[in-house]
Structures are given as structure tokens and as C-alpha cells.
Design a protein around this motif. Structure first.
Motif, mmCIF file in Angstrom:
data_model
loop_
_atom_site.group_PDB
_atom_site.id
_atom_site.type_symbol
_atom_site.label_atom_id
_atom_site.label_comp_id
_atom_site.label_asym_id
_atom_site.label_seq_id
_atom_site.Cartn_x
_atom_site.Cartn_y
_atom_site.Cartn_z
ATOM 1 N N ASP A 105 -2.097 2.329 5.842
ATOM 2 C CA ASP A 105 -1.166 3.390 6.247
ATOM 3 C C ASP A 105 -0.254 3.794 5.102
ATOM 4 N N ILE A 106 0.225 2.816 4.362
ATOM 5 C CA ILE A 106 1.150 3.119 3.262
ATOM 6 C C ILE A 106 0.452 3.963 2.197
ATOM 7 N N LYS B 162 -0.228 7.538 3.260
ATOM 8 C CA LYS B 162 0.914 8.441 3.403
ATOM 9 C C LYS B 162 1.694 8.664 2.115
ATOM 10 N N LEU B 163 1.407 7.900 1.071
ATOM 11 C CA LEU B 163 2.126 8.116 -0.191
ATOM 12 C C LEU B 163 1.664 9.436 -0.806
#
Lengths: 370, 370
Positions: free
Chosen positions: B80-81, B84-85
Motif C-alpha cells: 500500500d505504501i 500510494k507514494l
């Protein structure tokens, strides 16, 4: 009843009324759609006792009307059948309480119900309705409804408050942890002030059939509201009770005004919340010098620090905690490129608004985290 | 560990291995993705003990390798990280068991796990793998897997049987009420016959990461299979037990061959099933003269009769009942415009096949309805 109709015309109108078909079979007749055919055209009607939807197909949009009549057809089946029929022209006729749907290659016989058993819903209209564009109502619902409560413990908060005074409509939704307020001017002059609470669930169904073109009329009564648009009448009951007076909740003063890019702010809150507890979604936000820093530290998972550059109206710094989901919901309601956050201190509710448009205001109550 | 990498490169490879990340935390370390960085590049690996996925990012696709090392990162969060970065370039480094993910404006510190605790999965390869195009394997899985059983009562039927003899691969799935069989020729000459059963759930995960271009290698062992494609190794366990011998199930004779337009047939079955009991989905099909008529009569709801024109190889007529859902699944597996149905009588299983291509066969057992 006996008529021929184009598939698309029938399907569009079945779709409208199907939004009111009761999925819970408490009252069996309400699982149906009432059809009444006369020389003027075809009336369709459905209700789940919470909302009532009526629509009308003019005789000019019906290929052939051979015999007037009325019946209640099972809502769940008729919609699927008409949707999946490939033919342009569909014959519909009744034989006692049976309804026959035929095309050259298909023949359906559905068990109907007696239309006289369908509750007699009279949808009154006012002489002077409030009128605005459907697009305006779509925006109002989208920009406020998410803040309404889902908890039945305070039923009045599951509704959306519409207040009209002079030429101003104020729409408010709140679950007591956050609040959305939209104010617009309306053209219609009304005689008495209006203060009603419409169930959010009703407005969600209305939203599904609203179009962005054309006007909509609001006919407001003591315990119900009728929306009239195109050939559609949509009635919802109103919630009883007094909606909280919000004028004291909205802070008039604040100690810090932060102006930020909307998307940048949304994205760092979205990413920061990845590490938050998925129930409470609490993250911290710190305004320090010209930076807005969001952080979240969860013992088991780890921690995150995200930063963007913002503008401020003074040199004050401030740290506050809130539910990231609430903040993201609020930010999504704006169409602007920049938004302003008006803050007082770590315990006082704060405001989010469009930097250039005063009509929409979002308010969030911070969370104490010490 | 310390390296700089482009977001898209890392995300693509995390996506591959994430399909094997265990969502049930029976063994905590399996909720993670193992990263091993050395001078050649970055190895990624995950497993739910059922499947194991390994992938590799070559040093040429990594911006900077500053320090080799290894760690297990929490699978749920890292994906997820990184997704979304917004930044193109991401720094990743470890500090003991902490993993730091940083860009100029974001800083994540995740709690990792010791890579030495991750099970040591050795993925063997054969000297002579079976090779075919990924698109071929995608078709095989899509055209057969739906017929596999979802019931754990006969575990062997939850798998898909791959049998290789000489230059022929036969793939079969069955839940004992219906059966799918796909036969293709393969180029690889193999020494021994192969007869294995791959869990359907493994193939469903494989399907998600297969591309329609490029080849895939199948490395088959006694109790496992390794798929090798691009930079990816995908291992699945095999099911123990003997898959039913289907050669006796497929009728060699039939009394009636019906040729029908695929879409027309699919659509009338779809519509007829609207009135069927949603659990059993049983409808009737009658072949009479040059028509195929599907019917369904449900006491409470009503009845339907749909008809299309078909071709027949003789003057026999026939009436049969079956599960409409099974028939629709079977029909969806064909790409052709026309299909053939080979029927014997109302109790004997019948066959559906492409009129011009023998490679795919679908079989359905009728339902007795008297």
C-alpha cells in the motif's frame, strides 16, 4: 391491460421506481411495482413505506395501447427480464392476475398481485414549490450526506437538515464528531420558514435517479417531502424531532489559518492513515513554520511522517489529532484546487473550507491523544 | 540493506509476490515479504505455505545499491505504501530490524522481521521443462478451472488434473456434476508420462500475474510444480490422490447433434434462469423440429419459454433438464461463434464443443425432474 412498448422506454421507468421496491418482504405487495394503464399512458409506482416513487410514460411514448387495466408485478423479476430481453418491442398484457410479457421468441407469464391491494399513496403538491437545478441538489447531497450518522441511537442525526429562511437554503449533516454545511441562495420566495430533516437513506436513493440536467421541485409538508422532476414524483417521509442547533458549534474565531493544496493534503493524509488503527484511523497533524506534517506511530506496525509546504496567516504553530477518514471525506467534498483550514487549538473543532467559495463548510472535532 | 529504486519497478515486483502473502496469520513470518539485496540485484519472496512466489530485480533496474542485506517486511503495509507514494525514486534501507522507506517528503519506519526466520524454500528446476506460451496457459486455466469442485469433501476434485503423454497435454477439471477437458499439443518431448493434480486456488493466484506474452516453463516434481516465467518463480504444492479416470465418462455415441449460435443460446439460458430457483438453477431444454426451446416453471413466480432456431443432424427430438449456471459457465469457455451439443437421452451426460475445434470439451450431467 394490453400494450406494446419499446424496451428502453419501459426499462428506464422501471429503473426509476425499482429504487423504492421493498427488499424486505414485510408487506408482500410492496415487493411489487404497480402498473396502471389508461388512455393517457402508463403509471408506474413502488414504495418501501419509507419512500414512494411514481413515474409516468406518456401515450406518445407507447407504441400501442389496446386495453386499459392495472396490476402489481413482482419488482425483482420484471426489471431483470426487461433488461435482458434483446428485442426493441415488447408486448405486455394481463390475464386475471397473471402478467404476460412476450416478444416473437420469448414468453413470460409472471404471477401478479391485485392492484387494489397496493396502498393508496396520494402524492400532494404545493402551489409554490421550491425549484432549483438537479445538479445543485446532487452537489448538496454529495457534499453533506457523508457526515450524517449511521447510528440509530440518535435517529435525528441519520437525517439531513434542510432549513429555508428568506432566500437562503442551509443544509446540514452531522454525526456529532463532524459536520457538513452547505448554504445556497434560492430564487423562490417562500411564505414560512422551513426546517425539516430528510432521512439520508431516502436522499441516497433519490441521488441514483437524479440527472444533472433539468430542474427539480421540492414540495414540503409537515411530515413528508415530494421531489418532482421529469415525469417522476419521489416522496420521502421526514424524521421527527429537533435537529441540533449548530450555530454555536461553528467557531467564529480561530488562531491559525492554513492554506493548502487540496490534492497534496489529501494524499499525505491517505498515506499517513495506512499505518493507523483501521477502526479509529487517528493520525496527528502538526503545523510548524511553513510545513504541514502528518504523523502516525503504531507500536506494532511502525511510524510515518509526511510533509507538505503550506501558507499561514501568522507565525502560530499547532499540533492536533483527528480521524483521517473524516478528514478525507471532508476534503473530497471540495472541487477547488486550494482549501483553508481554520484552527484554534488541539481540542477545539476546526473548519475546512474553500479558499474562494464560502458556500461549503466542513467541521471536524479533534481527538485527544494523551 | 540500502538502495534506491524506481517506484514502478519495485511495485510491479511487490505485486507479484504479494499474491502469496498469507492473510491468515498462522505463521507470523509468512505475513511478510522477504527482501534479499546483493550485488546482482534484489530478490523478493513470499509464501502462504501453499504457494511460493519468488521474483528478482536485476541490478540494472535498480538506481543505486549501497549496501547488501536482507529483511522481511510486512506484506500488507509495504504494498500500500509503495503504491500510494507519488515519487519516482524511493530510498529503502534497514536499521536492525527496522525498514526505512523515504522520499524527500515522506518517511516510513516499519517493523521488519529477521530474514533468517523465513522458511528456506528451495525452488528446484528441471533440466527439461515443458514450455509453452503464457497465453496458452491462461486459456487452459480459464476454460477448465470453473468446473473444479469447491467442496472439500472430495479434496482431489478441488484440483485440476494435468496429464502429459507423448506430445499431448490433457487438462481436466470436474466437480462430478460437470467436467471440462482441454487437450493441446506440446513441443517438448518428455521422458515419462505425467499425471498431476494442481490445486485450483494456486492456479487462480498464478492467473493474476500471468501476462499474455512470453513463454512459461513448467517444472514438475513428485509433490510440487514450479512455473518459471519472466523473472518469476511460482511454486505450488500438488494434491495427493488419484484423479478420477474420465475416459469412461465421456460418451462416444450420441443420438442427436445440435448446432447453435453461441450467443443466442447463452442469452436464452440466461433469461430462462431468471425464473429458476436461485440455489439449483434448474431449467428445461427441448429440441423439437428446428427449434431449441428453454423453459422454466416456478410455482410461486411464474413461467418462461424462450426459443431459437438451431440445426440438427437428424429428426430426433429430445427434452432434458440441467443447471443453467453450469451451462452458462460451459458456454462462456468457448470463443467460437457456433457450438455443438451432443445429446443421448434425458439422463445421460451431454457434451458441448466448438463446431470447428476439437481441443475443448465441456460435459454436463442432466438433472432428473420427474
Amino acid at each position: 391491460m394490453n400494450f406494446k412498448i419499446k424496451k428502453d422506454v419501459l426499462l428506464t421507468n422501471l429503473n426509476y421506481v425499482s429504487k423504492a421496491v421493498s427488499s424486505k418482504n414485510v408487506i408482500p405487495i410492496l415487493s411489487g411495482i404497480k402498473l396502471v394503464l389508461n388512455k393517457d399512458g402508463l403509471h408506474l409506482e413502488a414504495s418501501d413505506d419509507n419512500i414512494i416513487i411514481k413515474t409516468f410514460i406518456d401515450k406518445d411514448d407507447i407504441i400501442e395501447i389496446n386495453e386499459a387495466g392495472s396490476i402489481v408485478v413482482p419488482g425483482k423479476y420484471i426489471l431483470d427480464i426487461i433488461r435482458k430481453l434483446p428485442n426493441e418491442t415488447i408486448n405486455i398484457e394481463t390475464d386475471g392476475l397473471k402478467i404476460l410479457i412476450t416478444t416473437p421468441s420469448s414468453e413470460y407469464t409472471l404471477n401478479g398481485m391485485d392492484s387494489s391491494e397496493f396502498p393508496d399513496y396520494l402524492l400532494e403538491l404545493n402551489k409554490k414549490p421550491i425549484i432549483f437545478n438537479q445538479k445543485v441538489l446532487i452537489d448538496i447531497i454529495n457534499q453533506t450526506s457523508f457526515a450524517a450518522s449511521l447510528q440509530e441511537s440518535r435517529p435525528i442525526l441519520t437525517g439531513i437538515n434542510f432549513k429555508i429562511k428568506d432566500n437562503t437554503l442551509e443544509v446540514v449533516a452531522t454525526d456529532s464528531y463532524r459536520l457538513s454545511r452547505k448554504i445556497i441562495n434560492i430564487d423562490t420566495a417562500i411564505d414560512d420558514n422551513i426546517d425539516i430533516v430528510i432521512p439520508k437513506v431516502s436522499l441516497m436513493e433519490l441521488l441514483k435517479i437524479l440527472d444533472s440536467e433539468g430542474n427539480i421541485e421540492l414540495h414540503i409538508f409537515n411530515n413528508k417531502i415530494v421531489f418532482k422532476f421529469d415525469h417522476i414524483l419521489f416522496q420521502s417521509r421526514l424524521l421527527n424531532g429537533t435537529f441540533p442547533n449548530i450555530s454555536t458549534l461553528i467557531p467564529e474565531d480561530y488562531t491559525l489559518e492554513v492554506t493548502s493544496d487540496l490534492n497534496e493534503l489529501y494524499n499525505i493524509i491517505d498515506r499517513t492513515s495506512l499505518l493507523s488503527d483501521s477502526d479509529k484511523n487517528i493520525i496527528q497533524m502538526e503545523i510548524i513554520n511553513n510545513e504541514l506534517i502528518t504523523t502516525c506511530d503504531t507500536l506494532q506496525v511502525g511510524k510515518v511522517e509526511e510533509r507538505i509546504i503550506v501558507e499561514k496567516n501568522n507565525n502560530n504553530n499547532l499540533k492536533i489529532s483527528f480521524n483521517a477518514r473524516f478528514m478525507m471525506d471532508a476534503l473530497k467534498s471540495f472541487n477547488s484546487k486550494k482549501i483553508q483550514i481554520l484552527l484554534t487549538n488541539e481540542t477545539k473543532q476546526f473548519i475546512i473550507k474553500d479558499a474562494t467559495d464560502e458556500s461549503l463548510l466542513q467541521l471536524i472535532v479533534p481527538v485527544r491523544t494523551y
